[in-house]
Design an enzyme around this catalytic site. Structure first.
Site, short mmCIF file in Angstrom:
data_model
loop_
_atom_site.label_atom_id
_atom_site.label_comp_id
_atom_site.label_asym_id
_atom_site.label_seq_id
_atom_site.Cartn_x
_atom_site.Cartn_y
_atom_site.Cartn_z
N ARG A 161 0.86 -1.19 0.00
CA ARG A 161 0.00 0.00 0.00
C ARG A 161 0.89 1.24 0.00
O ARG A 161 1.51 1.57 1.01
CB ARG A 161 -0.93 0.01 1.21
N ASP B 69 -4.17 3.44 13.74
CA ASP B 69 -3.28 4.07 12.76
C ASP B 69 -3.74 5.50 12.53
O ASP B 69 -4.52 6.05 13.31
CB ASP B 69 -3.20 3.26 11.46
#
EC number: 2.3.3.9
Length: 539
Positions: free
Chosen positions: A167, A447
């Site tokens: 990613r 996150d």
């Protein structure tokens, strides 16, 4: 890798020296990144301008809707290109930053996929980004290993590890430590370009890549951009068309209205769509920031089975299965607590319930954040999914109207909820400034999406005078009251860590960033770019 015959005319690349750079930031690799930037940089800037103009229209009163000029794509009978055999089964995927320890743990976790996250799960200090790319190269060469000081063991990936998906950072971010033609390079093109240059052909030779997960897309125009990047990169790398496969995270409200169109633009390269639910809630708040009818209750009351989140999940499954690709559910962020059997069983029960709901809806897999959750989630999908996926299970009976994708959740805002948002945002950002992109907070792996939604909710509640239940009657949240609560949190952290720990942890900078974002006249699009400037200064 073949280079453009006009590479000598490309603008010069200036970069900050960093350990391991000679292995990753080779002249050839940087020339490839420079080609991508030269070819697509201006177009990317235009897409960011288009984002801002769409947001201006919504701020003035226009609400998101299905696009009238793409109706034939939405209603057309077509399917994306076949999914590679290596991606047929994605029932459990684990995500984590690309440091050695986390990568090896993820690759050996028993999950079908390890997603190496250069985006929300990584605090993007330049040394960490370059080290992550070096780890991808070592994984390519079979030399990735880590000496664990806790056990004295040398850790290596198993002979049959999880499939690797990468990613890169979002299209809105820049890599400030690499200048091309005097301007920062796109972080997305930098992450993608380096990983493809170094690993693309080796992964393609084994049929295990190169595979990517694309974050933060807001429109099918941005999907078209990535498709053209893939075509250009494949041609320059000597890869056959369609070799690169991408899973697109649907984690913005505008993208939820363009799922079919996003799949169409990437139809030769797409493998699936995935729910990014915390970022999606953040985008819902950000997109509808000027509209008081869409004020949300605190996060603990936002269930995936209700209101706009339920409609979003249903539409994602419906679109994916109609187009022949995977639908991936959300992240289970709960983590085990060593020595606390009761807390662990509660966490596992939460994951089971979450995944049972997803497999029942028709999702083909979902994400977890910790290796101990892999067998829990896998057991649910093994029991509820007969075969490698459920793509053949249609959901055409679901009709999702635009108003359903906008319907707000109902609930309350408590003083405890406000304090939790303040604590969470400050704690996460303080850790982020210390270089940790994933942080354990109250039994969950968090996150960057956590910081974004926490501060966005604070802004929304102040902007629209939301009433907060205090136990002594309701009280509207104001900037002044928020300041008092932030100060109280700073005092609590000081008492917990002492002055040395407080300053070493950069809590003052984190609190300032959170308070400025929550009290700004206009809700900032993202908090991470402001924190990135501080991170680079600390680096």
């Amino acid at each position: 890798m073949p280079l453009d015959r006009n590479a000598a005319t490309l603008p010069p690349v200036v970069l900050r020296a960093v350990a391991g750079g000679d292995h990753v930031l080779t002249p050839e690799a940087l020339a490839f990144v420079a080609q991508l930037q030269a070819r697509f940089g201006l177009r990317l800037h235009a897409l960011m301008v288009a984002r801002a103009r769409r947001q201006e229209r919504i701020d003035r009163g226009e609400l998101p809707d299905y696009l009238p000029h793409t109706r034939e794509i939405r209603h057309g009978i077509w399917r994306a290109a076949p999914i590679p055999a290596a991606l047929a089964d994605r029932r459990v995927e684990i995500i984590g930053p690309p440091d050695r320890r986390t990568m090896i743990a993820g690759l050996n976790s028993g999950a079908r996929v390890f997603l190496a996250d250069f985006e929300d799960g990584t605090a993007p200090g330049f040394a960490r980004i370059v080290a992550g790319q070096a780890n991808l190269i070592e994984h390519r060469d079979g030399t990735l290993e880590h000496d664990d000081p806790a056990t004295g063991k040398r850790l290596r990936p198993d002979p049959d590890p999880a499939l690797l998906i990468i990613r890169p950072r979002g299209l809105h971010l820049s890599e400030a430590n690499v200048l091309i033609g005097g301007q920062p390079v796109s972080a997305a093109l930098f992450d993608f370009g380096l990983s493809l240059f170094h690993c693309g052909r080796a992964l393609a030779a084994t049929g295990r890549g190169p595979f990517y997960c694309l974050p933060k897309l807001e429109s099918h125009g941005e999907a078209r951009f990535w498709n053209d990047v893939f075509l250009f990169a494949q041609e320059r790398s000597g890869l056959a068309e369609g070799t690169i496969k991408a899973t697109v995270l649907i984690e913005t409200l505008p993208a939820a209205f363009e799922m079919d169109e996003i799949v169409w633009e990437l139809r030769d390269h797409i493998a699936g769509l995935a729910c990014g639910r915390w970022d999606y809630v953040f985008s819902y708040i950000k997109t509808l920031r000027n509209h008081p009818a869409y004020v949300l209750p605190e996060c603990t009351q936002l269930a995936m089975e209700d209101a706009f989140l339920a409609a979003y999940a249903a539409r994602l499954v419906k679109v994916c299965h109609r187009r022949g690709i995977h639908a991936l559910g959300g992240m289970s962020a709960a983590i085990p607590t060593p020595g606390d059997a009761g807390a662990n069983e509660a966490a596992f029960a939460q994951v089971r319930a979450d995944k049972t709901h997803e497999v029942g809806m028709g999702f083909d897999g979902a994400w977890v954040a910790h290796p101990d959750l892999v067998p829990v989630a896998r057991a649910v999908f093994d029991a509820g999914m007969h075969g490698p996926n459920q793509i053949a299970r249609p959901r055409q009976e679901w009709r999702v109207e635009p108003a359903m994708l906008l319907k707000p959740h109902q609930g309350t805002i408590t003083q405890a909820g406000v304090r939790l948002n303040i604590e969470t945002a400050i704690e996460y950002l303080a850790n982020w400034l210390q270089g940790r992109g994933t942080v354990s907070i109250r039994g969950r792996i968090e996150d960057a999406a956590t910081a974004e939604i926490s501060r966005a909710q604070l802004w929304q509640w102040i902007r629209h005078g939301a009433e907060v239940e205090t136990g002594q009657g309701p009280r509207p949240l104001t900037a002044d009251w928020l300041g008092e609560l932030v100060q109280a949190e700073i005092v609590a952290v000081l008492e917990r860590l002492g002055p040395a720990g407080f300053h070493r942890g950069h809590y003052a900078s984190a609190a300032r960033i959170v308070q400025e974002a929550a009290t700004a006249a206009t809700l900032p699009d993202f908090i991470i770019p402001a924190a990135y400037d501080v991170l680079n200064a600390l680096d």
